[in-house]
Design a protein around this motif. Structure first.
Motif, PDB file in Angstrom:
ATOM      1  N   ALA A  22       0.824  -1.217   0.000  1.00 19.96           N
ATOM      2  CA  ALA A  22       0.000   0.000   0.000  1.00 19.96           C
ATOM      3  C   ALA A  22       0.852   1.259   0.000  1.00 19.96           C
ATOM      4  CB  ALA A  22      -0.935   0.002   1.207  1.00 19.96           C
ATOM      5  N   MET A  54     -10.535   3.431   8.676  1.00 20.62           N
ATOM      6  CA  MET A  54     -11.149   3.225   7.368  1.00 20.62           C
ATOM      7  C   MET A  54     -12.662   3.282   7.453  1.00 20.62           C
ATOM      8  SD  MET A  54      -9.213   0.550   4.973  1.00 20.62           S
ATOM      9  CE  MET A  54      -7.452   0.575   4.688  1.00 20.62           C
ATOM     10  N   ALA A  88     -11.572   4.523  -1.385  1.00 23.27           N
ATOM     11  CA  ALA A  88     -10.119   4.593  -1.542  1.00 23.27           C
ATOM     12  C   ALA A  88      -9.677   5.945  -2.076  1.00 23.27           C
ATOM     13  CB  ALA A  88      -9.639   3.472  -2.465  1.00 23.27           C
ATOM     14  N   ARG A 145      -9.307  -1.461  -0.458  1.00 21.46           N
ATOM     15  CA  ARG A 145      -8.863  -0.062  -0.433  1.00 21.46           C
ATOM     16  C   ARG A 145      -7.345   0.044  -0.400  1.00 21.46           C
ATOM     17  NH1 ARG A 145     -13.765  -0.770   0.765  1.00 21.46           N
ATOM     18  NH2 ARG A 145     -15.330   0.889   0.629  1.00 21.46           N
ATOM     19  N   ILE A 167      -5.017   2.106  -3.074  1.00 17.82           N
ATOM     20  CA  ILE A 167      -4.033   3.075  -2.586  1.00 17.82           C
ATOM     21  C   ILE A 167      -2.637   2.684  -3.046  1.00 17.82           C
ATOM     22  CG2 ILE A 167      -2.943   4.014  -0.506  1.00 17.82           C
ATOM     23  CD1 ILE A 167      -5.693   3.616   0.904  1.00 17.82           C
TER      24      ILE A 167
END
Length: 439
Positions: A74, A272, A288, A324, A328
């Motif tokens: 990420a 989140m 996201a 997500r 990212i």
């Protein structure tokens, strides 16, 4: 008398300011009831009520290597795990309690596994440690607005020895600072009401931590909670002032400055969805693209963002979070240079996005296209060496179109005829200046 050393502080903080993006992991027994990491407090559960989750704890899919890999992919640079949360359950093998992961069906030192996995991925290692402990008999409950037993008259009649609790807390912190190698970050949580600073024997605590982990970075929550900036911001730092400010579930409107107007180092801790620990019915996950833009916002204001995941009772990061993190990560693969090592720019926020800066590189984050060439307000023609798309390296020419002839002092970038941006989330232009800008 403690004296703040700016040079030593800047050296210690250099990696952290460069990193800008981290992962928080909240995990423990509360993943089983799955109603928030604060469930014990909200539902006023006794130790006996909560014991069934200790006896049941057996996360069959637990794999800290997968967590660390997800953080790395990420684009995160550091990971912080809850070694102990407010319920008092320890994810490490403490010799001062039986209430620990090694005594569950899992039978493993979770912190040991975690730090090893994170180091393999080349990430910085952080541990969260609560100052509160609702399991320990000597932690105050009478007149404490958070303790699960705050309204239990019989429980509140017991005699407590708070110094005994503090000895216990200090010894456990000594364990995590001694038994797991070099720690890069310690995240204490949290001071509140009259439980602040020296109530925790904070100077003694920090002296011990600094002796064992001289380079560790420490948050400011020995003094404050998610609200409040602490004594470093006040210009009179205590020995336990903390190295960075920790706004929670919000991004400061103008970054954070001390009493002299100087920028402070800060980190927005962000969930989140709406909970830190796993919550089975909380499906209110932020998109996201929103999380990417919030990361950019933090950096553009001189801050970091630490984004939380709460693994479930089996040990898996929820699929909504993984989805997500993947998006990212794909954006970061193309655009991380506009995040790592970047910070505030003297160029004002444009109406189409945000600006981050690193040396002579100005990064224009474009969230929406313009009609015609894109104005790069705040840059002079004679300053520009090169403009390019960050994701591809392709040059973007300076526009010479007649349509902006009324604005000769503004540099316009020619994005071509297509009104659709290459990246619908955030297209980044890297503007290289001939010299580093001094404003």
């Amino acid at each position: 008398m403690y004296k703040f050393n700016r040079e030593e502080y800047n050296r210690r903080m250099s990696w952290y300011v460069d990193a800008r993006f981290g992962m928080f992991i909240h995990w423990g027994l509360y993943a089983i009831p799955a109603r928030s990491e604060w469930g014990r407090s909200y539902e006023e559960l006794s130790n006996e009520d909560y014991q069934k989750y200790f006896e049941e704890f057996n996360p069959v899919d637990y794999n800290p290597k997968a967590w660390a890999k997800a953080a790395k992919e990420a684009g995160m640079k550091y990971v912080v795990l809850t070694a102990k949360h407010h319920d008092g359950f320890c994810l490490f093998d403490s010799k001062y309690t039986e209430y620990k992961s090694t005594n569950t069906k899992l039978g493993r030192d979770i912190v040991k596994d975690f730090v090893e996995a994170v180091r393999v991925e080349g990430l910085k290692v952080g541990l969260y440690f609560t100052l509160l402990d609702w399991y320990h008999n000597d932690y105050p409950s009478l007149n404490d607005r958070f303790h699960p037993m705050r309204n239990n008259e019989e429980y509140n009649k017991r005699e407590i020895d708070f110094d005994n609790y503090l000895d216990y807390m200090h010894k456990q912190i000594e364990e995590i600072c001694t038994n797991y190698g070099k720690l890069d970050l310690l995240w204490f949580d949290f001071a509140y009401d009259d439980m602040r600073g020296e109530v925790w024997r904070a100077t003694e605590l920090i002296n011990m931590v600094r002796k064992l982990q001289p380079d560790v970075i420490i948050d400011n929550r020995l003094e404050v909670s998610g609200e409040g900036y602490g004594s470093l911001a006040e210009g009179n730092p205590t020995p336990y002032h903390g190295d960075f400010v920790t706004p929670e579930k919000m991004i400061p409107p103008n970054g954070i400055q001390d009493v002299n107007g100087e920028d402070l180092i800060w980190e927005a801790c962000v969930t989140m969805n709406n909970n830190w620990g796993y919550h089975a019915t909380d499906k209110f996950y932020k998109p996201a693209d929103m999380l990417i833009k919030k990361l950019v916002e933090c950096v553009s204001k001189g801050g970091n963002m630490i984004l939380n995941v709460g693994p479930d009772a089996r040990g898996n990061i929820p699929k909504e979070a993984i989805e997500r993190l993947d998006i990212i990560g794909n954006w970061m693969k193309d655009n991380s240079e506009s995040i790592y090592g970047c910070g505030k720019s003297s160029i004002e926020k444009p109406d189409y996005g945000r600006v981050t800066q690193k040396g002579n590189k100005i990064y224009f984050h474009i969230y929406e296209n313009s009609i015609g060439p894109l104005p790069l307000i705040g840059i002079k023609h004679e300053e520009v060496d090169l403009i390019k798309y960050l994701y591809s390296g392709a040059e973007v020419p300076i526009s010479t179109s007649w349509v902006h002839s009324d604005y000769p002092n503004i540099v316009f970038a020619n994005l071509g005829e297509n009104p659709i941006l290459p990246d619908s989330i955030d297209t980044v232009l890297e503007v290289t200046l001939k010299n580093e800008r001094v404003d």
